[in-house]
Design a protein around this motif. Structure first.
Motif, PDB file in Angstrom:
ATOM      1  N   UNK A 118     -15.812  16.299  -2.567  1.00 27.69           N
ATOM      2  CA  UNK A 118     -14.597  16.931  -2.045  1.00 27.69           C
ATOM      3  C   UNK A 118     -14.965  18.357  -1.667  1.00 27.69           C
ATOM      4  N   UNK A 119     -14.661  18.730  -0.441  1.00 25.98           N
ATOM      5  CA  UNK A 119     -15.109  20.024   0.071  1.00 25.98           C
ATOM      6  C   UNK A 119     -14.418  21.184  -0.643  1.00 25.98           C
ATOM      7  N   UNK A 120     -15.190  22.223  -0.932  1.00 24.98           N
ATOM      8  CA  UNK A 120     -14.607  23.469  -1.405  1.00 24.98           C
ATOM      9  C   UNK A 120     -13.778  24.094  -0.288  1.00 24.98           C
ATOM     10  N   UNK A 121     -12.759  24.855  -0.659  1.00 26.73           N
ATOM     11  CA  UNK A 121     -11.948  25.542   0.337  1.00 26.73           C
ATOM     12  C   UNK A 121     -12.815  26.535   1.106  1.00 26.73           C
ATOM     13  N   UNK A 122     -12.680  26.546   2.417  1.00 28.66           N
ATOM     14  CA  UNK A 122     -13.438  27.470   3.260  1.00 28.66           C
ATOM     15  C   UNK A 122     -12.632  28.758   3.392  1.00 28.66           C
ATOM     16  N   UNK A 123     -13.102  29.804   2.771  1.00 30.35           N
ATOM     17  CA  UNK A 123     -12.342  31.054   2.735  1.00 30.35           C
ATOM     18  C   UNK A 123     -12.599  31.948   3.941  1.00 30.35           C
ATOM     19  N   UNK A 124     -13.620  31.607   4.746  1.00 33.00           N
ATOM     20  CA  UNK A 124     -13.952  32.397   5.923  1.00 33.00           C
ATOM     21  C   UNK A 124     -13.542  31.617   7.179  1.00 33.00           C
ATOM     22  N   UNK A 125     -12.728  32.225   8.012  1.00 35.81           N
ATOM     23  CA  UNK A 125     -12.318  31.597   9.264  1.00 35.81           C
ATOM     24  C   UNK A 125     -13.333  31.978  10.341  1.00 35.81           C
ATOM     25  N   UNK A 126     -14.066  30.988  10.845  1.00 35.57           N
ATOM     26  CA  UNK A 126     -15.079  31.232  11.861  1.00 35.57           C
ATOM     27  C   UNK A 126     -14.480  31.061  13.245  1.00 35.57           C
ATOM     28  N   UNK A 127     -14.801  31.971  14.139  1.00 36.03           N
ATOM     29  CA  UNK A 127     -14.370  31.866  15.529  1.00 36.03           C
ATOM     30  C   UNK A 127     -15.540  31.363  16.376  1.00 36.03           C
ATOM     31  N   UNK A 128     -15.214  30.782  17.519  1.00 44.37           N
ATOM     32  CA  UNK A 128     -16.260  30.289  18.408  1.00 44.37           C
ATOM     33  C   UNK A 128     -15.835  29.020  19.109  1.00 44.37           C
ATOM     34  N   UNK A 129     -16.775  28.399  19.819  1.00 43.33           N
ATOM     35  CA  UNK A 129     -16.488  27.183  20.551  1.00 43.33           C
ATOM     36  C   UNK A 129     -16.103  26.048  19.608  1.00 43.33           C
ATOM     37  N   UNK A 130     -15.186  25.197  20.083  1.00 46.43           N
ATOM     38  CA  UNK A 130     -14.791  24.007  19.322  1.00 46.43           C
ATOM     39  C   UNK A 130     -16.000  23.079  19.186  1.00 46.43           C
ATOM     40  N   UNK A 131     -16.201  22.524  17.986  1.00 43.67           N
ATOM     41  CA  UNK A 131     -17.320  21.606  17.802  1.00 43.67           C
ATOM     42  C   UNK A 131     -17.570  21.273  16.347  1.00 43.67           C
TER      43      UNK A 131
END
Length: 279
Positions: A118-131
């Motif tokens: 089960x994935x840990x919560x991703x606390x960093x919002x990454x910007x960039x191309x969809x993929x």
């Protein structure tokens, strides 16, 4: 047998590759694949972008270290672990930094390490191309063994098969969620990874990826094209170690349909033209 992996809603969360020059490979993914690279150990780098993650560890070029598949919740994960145990599979320790406690790994028929968690919560919002990271495809001497393991022992669903003229398996596509394939396998003259793929979403985003590659002097090695199985649009590039990277769009969503058998021919791999046949 129940489709345990499908019930768990597993999806490809990240992949980890070995490289004799991990810094160079991490720098390539940061630049080409619009990620941020961070050194997390003496011989390990992690690259991350919007819903995509790539780990590089020092080792043998083009070798998969492990693949991480995230389950919908802990109940699905525990059911999948119980299924693996009931099939006599060894439960291995979790090597991934991205999963919560309780994750586990199994060893596939070609010695590949597949991690479920089960994935840990991703606390960093990454910007960039969809993929987002989407699917992983293997090369093998024995497609039947791949299918028997992932479908027969872990409960992935079969989506499509590609058959040689004599009826033997050339390719098998299996899924663990609503998308046409999470994993696939080509019969080949080698064992390892054939390619890993990122989902662009639609044709216009594939265009944007192509423009990005062009701005960096990276040529497409295959495509644009459209696969038969999965019906997805695609382009391919190659990283410095020789790993194939696919940018895919509009992969078929499977609700309920019979498994389809396709002939092993160029038009199966690319409805539009040139194909790279593995066997």
């Amino acid at each position: 047998m129940p489709l345990t992996a499908v019930r768990a809603g597993a999806y490809l969360h990240h992949v980890a590759f070995e490289s004799s020059n991990p810094r160079q490979l991490a720098d390539f993914y940061a630049s080409a694949m619009d990620m941020v690279a961070e050194q997390t150990g003496e011989d390990e780098w992690r690259c991350s972008g919007p819903n995509r993650r790539f780990v590089v560890r020092r080792g043998t070029d083009r070798k998969l270290s492990y693949a991480g598949l995230a389950c919908r919740d802990s109940d699905g994960l525990e059911e999948l672990k119980a299924r693996a145990r009931s099939e006599g599979l060894d439960i291995l320790a979790d090597p991934s930094p991205y999963f919560q406690d309780g994750a586990f790994a199994v060893r596939g028929p070609d010695d590949q390490i597949i991690v479920f968690g089960v994935a840990k919560a991703d606390t960093v919002v990454r910007k960039g191309l969809q993929g987002p990271t989407q699917h992983l495809t293997f090369a093998t001497f024995d497609v039947e063994a791949f299918e028997a393991f992932f479908h027969g022992k872990l409960g992935f669903a079969l989506s499509d098969r590609v058959l040689h003229a004599d009826g033997t398996l050339a390719t098998s596509f299996v899924r663990s969620n609503h998308e046409h394939h999470t994993l696939a396998c080509f019969k080949s003259n080698r064992q390892g990874v054939d390619h890993h793929s990122y989902e662009a979403g639609d044709w216009n985003v594939i265009r944007d990826w192509c423009d990005r590659f062009a701005s960096l002097g990276i040529s497409l090695m295959w495509g644009p094209g459209r696969h038969g199985p999965g019906n997805n649009l695609f382009i391919f590039i190659e990283d410095p170690d020789g790993n194939w990277i696919e940018i895919s769009a509009e992969l078929e969503v499977v609700h309920d349909r019979p498994v389809k058998n396709w002939p092993q021919e160029a038009r199966t791999l690319n409805l539009w033209g040139k194909a790279i046949l593995r066997s």
